[in-house]
Write an enzyme that holds these catalytic residues in place. Structure first.
Site, PDB file in Angstrom:
ATOM      1  N   LYS A 185       0.885  -1.118   0.125  1.00 45.67           N
ATOM      2  CA  LYS A 185       0.010   0.054   0.038  1.00 45.67           C
ATOM      3  C   LYS A 185       0.911   1.240  -0.232  1.00 45.67           C
ATOM      4  O   LYS A 185       2.069   1.221   0.109  1.00 45.67           O
ATOM      5  CB  LYS A 185      -0.977  -0.136   1.190  1.00 45.67           C
ATOM      6  CG  LYS A 185      -1.979  -1.257   0.968  1.00 45.67           C
ATOM      7  CD  LYS A 185      -2.942  -1.286   0.045  1.00 45.67           C
ATOM      8  CE  LYS A 185      -3.442  -2.415  -0.410  1.00 45.67           C
ATOM      9  NZ  LYS A 185      -4.504  -3.219   0.517  1.00 45.67           N
TER      10      LYS A 185
HETATM   11  C1  LIG Z   1      -5.664  -4.290   0.704  1.00 46.47           C
HETATM   12  C2  LIG Z   1      -6.852  -4.141   0.562  1.00 46.47           C
HETATM   13  C3  LIG Z   1      -7.692  -4.407   1.831  1.00 46.47           C
HETATM   14  C4  LIG Z   1      -7.121  -5.209   2.997  1.00 46.47           C
HETATM   15  O1  LIG Z   1      -6.154  -4.492   3.797  1.00 46.47           O
HETATM   16  P1  LIG Z   1      -5.438  -5.455   4.857  1.00 46.47           P
HETATM   17  O2  LIG Z   1      -4.644  -4.265   5.783  1.00 46.47           O
HETATM   18  O3  LIG Z   1      -4.545  -6.290   4.172  1.00 46.47           O
HETATM   19  O4  LIG Z   1      -6.606  -5.987   5.654  1.00 46.47           O
HETATM   20  C5  LIG Z   1      -9.065  -4.032   1.741  1.00 46.47           C
HETATM   21  N1  LIG Z   1      -9.900  -3.554   0.846  1.00 46.47           N
HETATM   22  C6  LIG Z   1      -8.917  -3.366  -0.350  1.00 46.47           C
HETATM   23  C7  LIG Z   1      -9.570  -2.669  -1.560  1.00 46.47           C
HETATM   24  C8  LIG Z   1      -7.401  -3.579  -0.434  1.00 46.47           C
HETATM   25  O5  LIG Z   1      -6.886  -3.265  -1.706  1.00 46.47           O
END
Ligand SMILES: *Cc1c(COP(=O)(O)O)cnc(C)c1O
Length: 385
Positions: A185
């Site tokens: 991210k």
């Molecule tokens: C990565 C992601 C999540 C989940 O995030 P985590 O921190 O790994 O639980 C949720 N929604 C979207 C759209 C994502 O890309």
């Protein structure tokens, strides 16, 4: 000089500050939830312009606790997009509610706001928009629908830290916003997430639910102020963030503008270099919003490009470049088809994108040399066909 190292998709940029801060936590002995988590919460809250922030061990945990804290569960329906990571829809199922998908707009790849009202039933309790790739959803339209039908809005902003909707940062707009700091991210803590809200009651409830449902005092029961008894107020979860994670996060958020700047440079470079090819490039600015530039997604259509998306990814891999698919629509997955009776054809726009989309590396860690290798490789693969 050519660089022959494999370019991993979504590799995070970790520098000395993060490393030193983690070592500092390890040496201090305070590795669980502590002062660095509180600092990180304050930094994110101030950055997005929200009143409250609660750090968690993932965005998925945030989505789940958001629903629970708003009293959404069995018998309820939550409207969301099929073009998202499975966690969005899974979190709705974890709460006991049913995810109801609404197809996307082909250009923004976000939920098509003109189709939301027809999906609302007596059971609908909330809308969970996802800012796909970091491009803000049409929040005014979503808020207007939510007001009209008395629905909550929980934003899945896993891609959207730094995004702005009409001059306001994503994170201070809706009932609750959930961010992710997963390794790929925009900013990372390894695993990690955070909710932001302007509602003190919601923030408190999420905080308590994230640590076994124990009353506030429990957070400090092993500090130097002496042991305190706690009460279990709900059968809570184990979703708290550690200081070891926040140690990384406090330095990541401090450099978010620099990371964003680098992604902008890469984005502009890709646009310029790839524009003549028979592929579709992503849309950036819409209605004066700021895109968080999390993903650079191109569409590879076999008829136009001469090879399918999967063949393209394989060729990229063989030439040393990792790529990703965001996403195979959630309703195309086994569980959703077998248990919730969704089927191919239900959301044609999401399926069209899901069949063709491929994300190329956009991490701030990508060097100019690597970006050149990426565009040269794409040109080589597509033009050869
Ligand atoms: C990565 C992601 C999540 C989940 O995030 P985590 O921190 O790994 O639980 C949720 N929604 C979207 C759209 C994502 O890309």
């Amino acid at each position: 000089m050519t660089n022959n190292k494999y370019i991993v998709f979504g590799s995070p940029l970790i520098e000395e500050e993060e490393i030193n801060e983690v070592v500092d936590s390890l040496k201090s002995g305070w590795i669980g939830t502590g002062p660095k988590v509180a600092r990180f919460e304050n930094l994110i809250k101030d950055y997005v312009g929200a009143k409250y922030a609660v750090a968690l061990n993932s965005c998925t945990a945030g989505l789940n606790l958001s629903l629970i804290s708003l009293g959404i569960g069995a018998g309820d329906e939550v409207i969301t997009t099929p073009l998202t990571f499975c966690a969005t829809a899974n979190s709705i199922i974890h709460s006991g509610a049913k995810p109801v998908f609404v197809d996307i707009d082909e250009k923004s790849m976000n939920i098509d706001v003109s189709k939301i009202e027809q999906a609302i039933t007596k059971k609908t309790k909330a809308i969970m928009p996802v800012h796909f790739a970091g491009r803000p959803c049409e929040m005014d339209a979503i808020r207007a629908i939510a007001l009209k039908y008395d629905l909550k809005v929980i934003e899945d902003a896993a891609h959207a830290l730094g995004a702005e909707y009409r001059g306001k940062k994503i994170g201070g707009i809706s009932d609750i916003t959930c961010f992710s700091f997963y390794v790929t991210k925009n900013i990372v803590t390894g695993e990690g997430g955070m909710i932001t809200t302007n509602d003190e009651k919601v923030a408190d409830k999420i905080k308590i639910l994230s640590l076994h449902g124990m009353s506030r005092d429990a957070w400090h029961r092993y500090s130097d102020s002496g042991y305190k008894h706690y009460q279990v107020e709900y059968p809570g979860y184990k979703y708290n963030m550690m200081d070891l994670q926040a140690a990384i996060g406090i330095h990541q958020i401090a450099k978010i503008d620099r990371l964003d700047q680098r992604r902008q440079e890469l984005w502009d470079f890709y646009n310029e270099e790839l524009k003549g090819l028979p592929i579709t490039l992503p849309t950036r600015e819409m209605d004066g919003c700021k895109h968080a530039l999390h993903l650079y997604t191109i569409l590879v259509d076999k008829e136009r490009a001469g090879l399918s998306r999967d063949e393209f990814m394989q060729e990229m891999h063989e030439r040393g470049i990792g790529s990703g698919v965001h996403f195979i629509p959630v309703h195309m997955h086994k569980y959703y088809q077998e248990k919730l009776n969704y089927k191919k054809g239900d959301y044609p726009v999401a399926e069209y994108i899901g069949d063709r989309t491929v994300s190329i590396p956009l991490s701030a860690k990508i060097t100019t040399e690597e970006a050149e290798k990426i565009v040269d490789t794409i040109k080589n693969i597509i033009e050869k066909k």
